[in-house]
Design an enzyme around this catalytic site. Sequence first.
Site, mmCIF file in Angstrom:
data_model
loop_
_atom_site.group_PDB
_atom_site.id
_atom_site.type_symbol
_atom_site.label_atom_id
_atom_site.label_comp_id
_atom_site.label_asym_id
_atom_site.label_seq_id
_atom_site.Cartn_x
_atom_site.Cartn_y
_atom_site.Cartn_z
ATOM 1 N N GLN B 19 0.814 -1.218 0.000
ATOM 2 C CA GLN B 19 0.000 0.000 0.000
ATOM 3 C C GLN B 19 0.848 1.268 0.000
ATOM 4 O O GLN B 19 0.333 2.365 -0.223
ATOM 5 C CB GLN B 19 -0.958 0.004 1.204
ATOM 6 C CG GLN B 19 -0.264 0.096 2.543
ATOM 7 C CD GLN B 19 -1.218 -0.089 3.718
ATOM 8 O OE1 GLN B 19 -1.785 -1.157 3.899
ATOM 9 N NE2 GLN B 19 -1.399 0.948 4.527
ATOM 10 N N CYS B 25 -5.265 0.367 3.617
ATOM 11 C CA CYS B 25 -5.409 -1.054 3.931
ATOM 12 C C CYS B 25 -6.829 -1.544 3.691
ATOM 13 O O CYS B 25 -7.038 -2.682 3.258
ATOM 14 C CB CYS B 25 -5.016 -1.299 5.382
ATOM 15 S SG CYS B 25 -5.920 -0.276 6.554
ATOM 16 N N HIS B 161 -6.449 -1.393 11.519
ATOM 17 C CA HIS B 161 -5.825 -1.919 10.301
ATOM 18 C C HIS B 161 -6.709 -3.014 9.696
ATOM 19 O O HIS B 161 -7.180 -3.896 10.411
ATOM 20 C CB HIS B 161 -4.444 -2.484 10.655
ATOM 21 C CG HIS B 161 -3.626 -2.838 9.464
ATOM 22 N ND1 HIS B 161 -3.500 -2.021 8.359
ATOM 23 C CD2 HIS B 161 -2.858 -3.931 9.191
ATOM 24 C CE1 HIS B 161 -2.716 -2.594 7.473
ATOM 25 N NE2 HIS B 161 -2.323 -3.755 7.948
#
Lengths: 228, 214
Positions: B19, B25, B161
């Site tokens: 990323q 994410c 995340h």
Amino acid sequence: APRPVKPRAADSEAWELAPLELLEPARFALEMYNRGRAAGKRAMLGAVRGRVRRAGEGSLYSLEATLEETPCNDPTVCQLPVSKKTLLCSFEILDELGKHILLRRDCGPVDTKVTDNRNWTLNSFLPLLNKDSFPQDFSVKMTSVFKEFVTTYNRTYDSKEETQWRLTVFARNMVRAQKIQALDRGTAQYGVTKFSDLTEEEFHTIYLNPLLREKHSKMHPATSVNDP
Amino acid sequence: APPEWDWRKKGAVTKVKDQGMCGSCWAFSVTGNVEGQWFLKEGTLLSLSEQELLDCDKMDKACLGGLPSSAYMAIKSLGGLETEDDYKYLGHMEACNFSEEKVKVYINDSVDLSQNEQKLAAWLAKKGPISVAINAFGMQFYRHGIARPLRPLCSPWFIDHAVLIVGYGNRSDIPFWAIKNSWGTDWGEEGYYYLHRGSGACGVNTMATSAVVN
């Protein structure tokens, strides 16, 4: 490899709030924890560290603290030595115009197996890390490991000052990684990674996703699987 | 659930992506899930575009973060996803350059999955990789092995995340989830993170979702 952002002022790093700033929210957290407990059973504050996010009139403090509970509250009948129970707590405290509200409290005993086997880790986890307190040989070793890191991950920094700053961040991170290692109950190994020269705040800002804490819109629940 | 499962061995998972310096994410987690769903329905593994989501999903905030639930809605309303090759990843937001003609994959719906990890394992084995969100505590320094941070340090309340569960199993009797991350192959175990399974470690069971392809 992603290039780290410019150095930040030392006081803006996460988990590095000045002790004075922590005092009020930490006292409030302890008061909340002890609410309803008999005088002899109250926990005492061990080490604490924290960070703050400010928005408008409010400040959101995230604290990590150790609390010490003495299981025996009558010294005349306690068998010596009295072992203390250490709890590791995280608190979220909202301070709006001087009024504190406890948003979250999450406490658990520190794993005794971990602390028994690796006493140094608990001790090293607890106090706030003082960057000036690294011993001489630690600095030498760190410089060598940092050089290896710079080569491995092809890092370039704009100036000597930035390189020096990144070395400091790197050294702190190695200590953090050791603490995380000591407190992991699985088989994971922590250490140098390509993110080792980023402060915790930089890492959170660049790579993580705070929106995930927001409430997401509910979707249909999936039908459960009966016959795999 | 079967005792172990790995969708990588069955060809349902694309290579680990990166990323870059961007909090995207959520897009990687969702495209990974759709890649798996499409593979299971159509038998073809296509690497899908995260950049399309960064640029065209107006409910989410590109590199500042996003939610898988709104990304599924965006994919539905856009009409599908282009491939990685047709809409390349840049790692920063650009003007939406989506082209309906280039859509290779669509989804019909999206679902919330159980918080019970045993049920999640059963679902995964039958239906494909799962998009989950976790607390990333310790991941900055993770190298290998099964992570099981102390719960107070890796609270399920601090989810930050999004990743993709692609399998599960046991290593020396320690149950784990095999998690595809989006930080490149030079992080973790060739880009993968192994997290303790069955204890709600780092909130892995709190936001499990999937797209549905009919």
